[in-house]
Motif scaffolding. Sequence first.
Motif, PDB file in Angstrom:
ATOM      1  N   THR A 133      -5.449 -18.933 -24.322  1.00  0.00           N
ATOM      2  CA  THR A 133      -5.474 -20.342 -23.897  1.00  0.00           C
ATOM      3  C   THR A 133      -5.587 -21.267 -25.104  1.00  0.00           C
ATOM      4  O   THR A 133      -4.933 -22.319 -25.155  1.00  0.00           O
ATOM      5  N   ARG A 134      -6.387 -20.886 -26.094  1.00  0.00           N
ATOM      6  CA  ARG A 134      -6.493 -21.716 -27.304  1.00  0.00           C
ATOM      7  C   ARG A 134      -5.146 -21.777 -28.030  1.00  0.00           C
ATOM      8  O   ARG A 134      -4.775 -22.814 -28.587  1.00  0.00           O
ATOM      9  N   ILE A 135      -4.402 -20.658 -28.025  1.00  0.00           N
ATOM     10  CA  ILE A 135      -3.077 -20.669 -28.660  1.00  0.00           C
ATOM     11  C   ILE A 135      -2.136 -21.600 -27.884  1.00  0.00           C
ATOM     12  O   ILE A 135      -1.407 -22.397 -28.485  1.00  0.00           O
ATOM     13  N   PHE A 136      -2.178 -21.534 -26.567  1.00  0.00           N
ATOM     14  CA  PHE A 136      -1.356 -22.463 -25.776  1.00  0.00           C
ATOM     15  C   PHE A 136      -1.730 -23.915 -26.098  1.00  0.00           C
ATOM     16  O   PHE A 136      -0.870 -24.782 -26.185  1.00  0.00           O
ATOM     17  N   ALA A 137      -3.021 -24.164 -26.281  1.00  0.00           N
ATOM     18  CA  ALA A 137      -3.467 -25.525 -26.610  1.00  0.00           C
ATOM     19  C   ALA A 137      -2.929 -25.930 -27.987  1.00  0.00           C
ATOM     20  O   ALA A 137      -2.416 -27.034 -28.178  1.00  0.00           O
ATOM     21  N   MET A 138      -3.042 -25.009 -28.942  1.00  0.00           N
ATOM     22  CA  MET A 138      -2.557 -25.281 -30.306  1.00  0.00           C
ATOM     23  C   MET A 138      -1.061 -25.599 -30.286  1.00  0.00           C
ATOM     24  O   MET A 138      -0.596 -26.453 -31.045  1.00  0.00           O
ATOM     25  N   GLN A 139      -0.327 -24.922 -29.416  1.00  0.00           N
ATOM     26  CA  GLN A 139       1.125 -25.110 -29.342  1.00  0.00           C
ATOM     27  C   GLN A 139       1.522 -26.297 -28.467  1.00  0.00           C
ATOM     28  O   GLN A 139       2.717 -26.528 -28.248  1.00  0.00           O
ATOM     29  N   GLY A 140       0.533 -27.029 -27.959  1.00  0.00           N
ATOM     30  CA  GLY A 140       0.846 -28.195 -27.108  1.00  0.00           C
ATOM     31  C   GLY A 140       1.467 -27.803 -25.787  1.00  0.00           C
ATOM     32  O   GLY A 140       2.270 -28.533 -25.209  1.00  0.00           O
ATOM     33  N   MET A 141       1.087 -26.619 -25.264  1.00  0.00           N
ATOM     34  CA  MET A 141       1.739 -26.107 -24.055  1.00  0.00           C
ATOM     35  C   MET A 141       0.857 -26.114 -22.818  1.00  0.00           C
ATOM     36  O   MET A 141       1.330 -25.783 -21.730  1.00  0.00           O
ATOM     37  N   ILE A 142      -0.425 -26.445 -22.948  1.00  0.00           N
ATOM     38  CA  ILE A 142      -1.279 -26.316 -21.749  1.00  0.00           C
ATOM     39  C   ILE A 142      -1.811 -27.656 -21.259  1.00  0.00           C
ATOM     40  O   ILE A 142      -1.857 -27.890 -20.050  1.00  0.00           O
ATOM     41  N   GLY A 143      -2.198 -28.524 -22.158  1.00  0.00           N
ATOM     42  CA  GLY A 143      -2.569 -29.880 -21.769  1.00  0.00           C
ATOM     43  C   GLY A 143      -3.707 -29.974 -20.767  1.00  0.00           C
ATOM     44  O   GLY A 143      -4.532 -29.073 -20.629  1.00  0.00           O
ATOM     45  N   VAL A 144      -3.716 -31.075 -20.058  1.00  0.00           N
ATOM     46  CA  VAL A 144      -4.835 -31.393 -19.159  1.00  0.00           C
ATOM     47  C   VAL A 144      -4.868 -30.473 -17.940  1.00  0.00           C
ATOM     48  O   VAL A 144      -5.935 -30.089 -17.463  1.00  0.00           O
ATOM     49  N   PHE A 145      -3.683 -30.107 -17.419  1.00  0.00           N
ATOM     50  CA  PHE A 145      -3.653 -29.496 -16.086  1.00  0.00           C
ATOM     51  C   PHE A 145      -3.265 -28.016 -16.040  1.00  0.00           C
ATOM     52  O   PHE A 145      -3.208 -27.437 -14.959  1.00  0.00           O
ATOM     53  N   GLY A 146      -2.974 -27.390 -17.172  1.00  0.00           N
ATOM     54  CA  GLY A 146      -2.529 -25.995 -17.129  1.00  0.00           C
ATOM     55  C   GLY A 146      -3.691 -25.025 -16.954  1.00  0.00           C
ATOM     56  O   GLY A 146      -4.852 -25.379 -17.182  1.00  0.00           O
ATOM     57  N   HIS A 147      -3.375 -23.813 -16.521  1.00  0.00           N
ATOM     58  CA  HIS A 147      -4.398 -22.774 -16.438  1.00  0.00           C
ATOM     59  C   HIS A 147      -3.794 -21.379 -16.590  1.00  0.00           C
ATOM     60  O   HIS A 147      -2.608 -21.178 -16.321  1.00  0.00           O
ATOM     61  N   VAL A 148      -4.638 -20.441 -17.008  1.00  0.00           N
ATOM     62  CA  VAL A 148      -4.200 -19.078 -17.307  1.00  0.00           C
ATOM     63  C   VAL A 148      -5.218 -18.135 -16.675  1.00  0.00           C
ATOM     64  O   VAL A 148      -6.415 -18.456 -16.616  1.00  0.00           O
ATOM     65  N   SER A 149      -4.745 -16.973 -16.214  1.00  0.00           N
ATOM     66  CA  SER A 149      -5.678 -16.019 -15.594  1.00  0.00           C
ATOM     67  C   SER A 149      -5.352 -14.600 -16.020  1.00  0.00           C
ATOM     68  O   SER A 149      -4.244 -14.298 -16.462  1.00  0.00           O
ATOM     69  N   VAL A 150      -6.358 -13.744 -15.829  1.00  0.00           N
ATOM     70  CA  VAL A 150      -6.163 -12.308 -16.034  1.00  0.00           C
ATOM     71  C   VAL A 150      -6.903 -11.600 -14.902  1.00  0.00           C
ATOM     72  O   VAL A 150      -7.944 -12.080 -14.433  1.00  0.00           O
ATOM     73  N   TYR A 151      -6.340 -10.487 -14.447  1.00  0.00           N
ATOM     74  CA  TYR A 151      -6.880  -9.780 -13.278  1.00  0.00           C
ATOM     75  C   TYR A 151      -7.361  -8.403 -13.694  1.00  0.00           C
ATOM     76  O   TYR A 151      -6.698  -7.699 -14.471  1.00  0.00           O
ATOM     77  N   GLN A 152      -8.536  -8.042 -13.166  1.00  0.00           N
ATOM     78  CA  GLN A 152      -9.073  -6.703 -13.404  1.00  0.00           C
ATOM     79  C   GLN A 152      -8.963  -5.940 -12.076  1.00  0.00           C
ATOM     80  O   GLN A 152      -9.802  -6.117 -11.181  1.00  0.00           O
ATOM     81  N   PRO A 153      -7.907  -5.127 -11.897  1.00  0.00           N
ATOM     82  CA  PRO A 153      -7.670  -4.519 -10.581  1.00  0.00           C
ATOM     83  C   PRO A 153      -8.791  -3.583 -10.128  1.00  0.00           C
ATOM     84  O   PRO A 153      -9.052  -3.451  -8.933  1.00  0.00           O
ATOM     85  N   GLU A 154      -9.466  -2.957 -11.083  1.00  0.00           N
ATOM     86  CA  GLU A 154     -10.526  -2.000 -10.731  1.00  0.00           C
ATOM     87  C   GLU A 154     -11.662  -2.683  -9.974  1.00  0.00           C
ATOM     88  O   GLU A 154     -12.299  -2.085  -9.119  1.00  0.00           O
ATOM     89  N   THR A 155     -11.924  -3.940 -10.312  1.00  0.00           N
ATOM     90  CA  THR A 155     -13.026  -4.668  -9.675  1.00  0.00           C
ATOM     91  C   THR A 155     -12.517  -5.780  -8.758  1.00  0.00           C
ATOM     92  O   THR A 155     -13.303  -6.472  -8.117  1.00  0.00           O
ATOM     93  N   LYS A 156     -11.207  -5.952  -8.729  1.00  0.00           N
ATOM     94  CA  LYS A 156     -10.563  -7.032  -7.955  1.00  0.00           C
ATOM     95  C   LYS A 156     -11.094  -8.416  -8.335  1.00  0.00           C
ATOM     96  O   LYS A 156     -11.216  -9.304  -7.501  1.00  0.00           O
ATOM     97  N   ARG A 157     -11.438  -8.564  -9.598  1.00  0.00           N
ATOM     98  CA  ARG A 157     -11.920  -9.865 -10.077  1.00  0.00           C
ATOM     99  C   ARG A 157     -10.833 -10.556 -10.902  1.00  0.00           C
ATOM    100  O   ARG A 157     -10.185  -9.920 -11.736  1.00  0.00           O
ATOM    101  N   VAL A 158     -10.679 -11.856 -10.625  1.00  0.00           N
ATOM    102  CA  VAL A 158      -9.750 -12.688 -11.393  1.00  0.00           C
ATOM    103  C   VAL A 158     -10.590 -13.539 -12.335  1.00  0.00           C
ATOM    104  O   VAL A 158     -11.600 -14.110 -11.922  1.00  0.00           O
TER     105      VAL A 158
END
Length: 242
Positions: free
Chosen positions: A15-40
């Motif tokens: 996310t910090r890299i996206f911010a550095m590249q001017g790609m995420i801004g005020v409204f963007g978001h990123v996620s990662v999923y751990q299937p073993e625990t079903k947690r996002v």
Amino acid sequence: MATEYELRGQLATCTRIFAMQGMIGVFGHVSVYQPETKRVFITPGMGSDKGSLRAEDMVPCDLSGKPLEGEQGPPVEWPIHTTIHGARPDALAVAHLHTPYATLFTIAKRKFLPVTLQGAIFGDGVPLYPEAQLITNPARGEALLKVIADKRAVLLRGHGIVVAGKNLQEVLYTSLVLEDDAKKSWQAASLGEVCTISPEECRAFGAEIALERRAQRAWNYFSSIEARWDHQPASGRGELFP
Ligand SMILES: [Zn+2]
């Protein structure tokens, strides 16, 4: 299996890299999923300083968007993430961005086609979600899932992009490539007719390269630059909405 702390740390770096590249801004978001625990794990919602996020800032939620710790809920367009994570075992990382150039292809009546060799990873096309609306409920998430199907990315009309990948390294790389190809398409169009990479050329290039290796190289390159980046709060580059 990556630990929760490792996933949170990778999510912060991405996310910090996206911010550095001017790609995420005020409204963007990123996620990662751990299937073993079903947690996002998802980045905090609009207005948070994406250029300074740390592992501990990430919001854990379940596949129904319910926050699992603390008071803070996920961003309002959480169904983008939970729907894709829940349905596609190959999509353990998802980015939703409103990038300056790829978003142009959600507005112009012009199909996105790769114009560089590295853009060949999008040789299968980038479909368009036709509704001009935010993805704020599971029904819209399901509709989005039908459009993205098994593709790497989807364009959201008049809105932004969603990129899915098997890990954050892949999502970072493919998002950078999509944005760069969109930018070059737009710039080249000012010189005259644009020459695209044909599906056959895309397939041939894809057979010669290892995406995983490229993604890891890009991750190493950008994370080392990001480590030296100016982290003064709110000093990141950014246009009004991207
Ligand atoms: Zn959005």
